[in-house]
Design a protein around this motif. Structure first.
Motif, PDB file in Angstrom:
ATOM      1  N   LEU A 114      48.475 106.192   5.816  1.00 18.82           N
ATOM      2  CA  LEU A 114      47.532 106.141   4.702  1.00 18.82           C
ATOM      3  C   LEU A 114      46.676 104.884   4.786  1.00 18.82           C
ATOM      4  CD1 LEU A 114      49.744 107.336   1.703  1.00 18.82           C
ATOM      5  CD2 LEU A 114      48.086 108.645   3.028  1.00 18.82           C
ATOM      6  N   ARG A 115      45.383 105.072   4.688  1.00 24.59           N
ATOM      7  CA  ARG A 115      44.463 103.937   4.770  1.00 24.59           C
ATOM      8  C   ARG A 115      44.433 103.204   3.434  1.00 24.59           C
ATOM      9  NH1 ARG A 115      38.097 104.253   6.645  1.00 24.59           N
ATOM     10  NH2 ARG A 115      37.676 101.991   6.519  1.00 24.59           N
ATOM     11  N   ARG A 118      40.452  98.198  -0.377  1.00 24.57           N
ATOM     12  CA  ARG A 118      40.365  96.744  -0.511  1.00 24.57           C
ATOM     13  C   ARG A 118      41.296  96.250  -1.618  1.00 24.57           C
ATOM     14  NH1 ARG A 118      36.444  93.074   1.086  1.00 24.57           N
ATOM     15  NH2 ARG A 118      36.322  91.141  -0.133  1.00 24.57           N
ATOM     16  N   THR A 119      41.349  96.979  -2.725  1.00 24.11           N
ATOM     17  CA  THR A 119      42.236  96.597  -3.820  1.00 24.11           C
ATOM     18  C   THR A 119      43.696  96.684  -3.386  1.00 24.11           C
ATOM     19  OG1 THR A 119      40.645  97.374  -5.467  1.00 24.11           O
ATOM     20  CG2 THR A 119      42.930  97.131  -6.188  1.00 24.11           C
ATOM     21  N   GLN A 120      44.040  97.720  -2.657  1.00 26.74           N
ATOM     22  CA  GLN A 120      45.417  97.873  -2.182  1.00 26.74           C
ATOM     23  C   GLN A 120      45.784  96.780  -1.177  1.00 26.74           C
ATOM     24  OE1 GLN A 120      44.814 101.833  -0.858  1.00 26.74           O
ATOM     25  NE2 GLN A 120      45.620 102.781  -2.723  1.00 26.74           N
ATOM     26  N   ASP A 121      44.822  96.397  -0.331  1.00 27.61           N
ATOM     27  CA  ASP A 121      45.066  95.273   0.587  1.00 27.61           C
ATOM     28  C   ASP A 121      45.421  94.019  -0.196  1.00 27.61           C
ATOM     29  OD1 ASP A 121      44.684  96.503   3.057  1.00 27.61           O
ATOM     30  OD2 ASP A 121      42.517  96.267   2.969  1.00 27.61           O
ATOM     31  N   ARG A 122      44.684  93.753  -1.266  1.00 21.96           N
ATOM     32  CA  ARG A 122      44.949  92.556  -2.068  1.00 21.96           C
ATOM     33  C   ARG A 122      46.306  92.634  -2.746  1.00 21.96           C
ATOM     34  NH1 ARG A 122      44.572  91.788  -7.236  1.00 21.96           N
ATOM     35  NH2 ARG A 122      43.370  93.704  -7.553  1.00 21.96           N
ATOM     36  N   LEU A 123      46.630  93.798  -3.330  1.00 21.65           N
ATOM     37  CA  LEU A 123      47.915  93.958  -4.011  1.00 21.65           C
ATOM     38  C   LEU A 123      49.082  93.807  -3.032  1.00 21.65           C
ATOM     39  CD1 LEU A 123      47.095  96.990  -6.352  1.00 21.65           C
ATOM     40  CD2 LEU A 123      47.380  94.590  -7.020  1.00 21.65           C
ATOM     41  N   LEU A 124      48.922  94.383  -1.840  1.00 19.64           N
ATOM     42  CA  LEU A 124      49.992  94.295  -0.849  1.00 19.64           C
ATOM     43  C   LEU A 124      50.114  92.867  -0.322  1.00 19.64           C
ATOM     44  CD1 LEU A 124      52.101  96.045   0.486  1.00 19.64           C
ATOM     45  CD2 LEU A 124      50.477  96.570   2.311  1.00 19.64           C
TER      46      LEU A 124
END
Length: 283
Positions: A114-115, A118-124
């Motif tokens: 799953l790609r 940008r928000t998910q990158d920050r949360l992770l």
């Protein structure tokens, strides 16, 4: 252990959560054996096994759809469980298992099909940063370095310079603690003390001031000229190498110290400005 929000998860996420928690339990047992002097020879062997377990989870990690609803993370519930505020009163073993489960989940989510937005990158990235702190406190510095390294990657994607610096500094500190050699640990701690592994360049100013003070005192103590002139020579020589005529009357020992001070000044100032430019312009 069963997750408290299990009934609110989809069947796929619930199944993968169970799988991750089983791996976390088994891996926590391996860590226990390692701490008792059994099993793995060092933490890097454990880290290899951790990566093998992640790959085994990924083999069966086939989401039912390639699309996500919103910007939430698949295993957000596991990252919430590992929040430092929630684990303040928890026992050491529970904290370790919870942190390991979240680390497995983060690796699966980052490496999975799953790609991430940008928000998910920050949360992770924020989840990895918290996990790095947990793992350092759990005396697993190599695992903490892994978490911080992934945090650096994700903060780079989101162009968060401060996040990169925080995780980069903590990663370097964790790697120093995990270093097998005494020399490596000594050099790492020295780098941290002098300039924060390059992330805190202004610390070098204190080292530069200390060098100037030491060389100035040495010149004043060994010079055959007046104290005032010796202090002047000691201060000026650090930034601007002096000619022979300037130091001719200072005495042999003082001249040697002034030569050494000039070389130390060139190196220290060059390193300081190199680190400062890197920090300011993100080279």
């Amino acid at each position: 252990m069963e997750h408290a929000d299990q009934r609110n998860l989809s069947d796929f996420v619930a199944a993968k959560t169970d799988l991750i928690q089983r791996h976390a339990d088994a891996f926590a047992a391996e860590i226990g054996d390692f701490r008792r002097g059994e099993g793995a020879a060092d933490e890097y062997v454990l880290l290899d096994d951790f990566n093998h377990r992640v790959e085994r989870i990924l083999l069966s990690y086939t989401p039912p759809t390639s699309r996500r609803s919103g910007d939430s993370l698949v295993f957000a519930h596991l990252y919430r469980d590992a929040d430092p505020a929630r684990l303040r009163t928890a026992g050491e073993n529970l904290v370790l298992i919870t942190a390991l489960a979240a680390l497995f989940a983060a690796e699966v989510e980052m490496r999975g099909p799953l790609r991430l937005s940008r928000t998910q990158d920050r949360l992770l990235a924020e989840a990895y940063e918290d996990l790095g702190a947990h793992l350092r406190h759990a005396r697993l510095p190599a695992h903490a370095a892994l978490a911080y390294r992934q945090g650096v990657r994700l903060y780079t994607v989101t162009e968060d310079a401060r996040g990169q610096d925080r995780c980069g500094l903590n990663q370097a500190r964790a790697r120093t603690v995990a270093d097998r050699s005494r020399l490596g640990r000594f050099l790492g701690r020295s780098s941290d003390l002098l300039c924060g592994y390059g992330y805190r360049p202004f610390r070098l100013l204190a080292w530069i001031a200390a060098q100037i003070a030491l060389f100035t005192l040495g010149v004043a103590a060994t010079s055959t000229t007046s104290v005032g002139r010796s202090v002047y020579l000691g201060f000026v020589s650090f930034l601007n190498p002096l000619g022979y005529q300037d130091v001719e009357s200072a005495g042999t020992a003082a001249r040697v110290l002034l030569i050494l001070e000039s070389y130390a000044g060139i190196v220290s100032i060059s390193v300081f400005f190199a680190l400062l430019v890197r920090q300011l312009f993100r080279l």
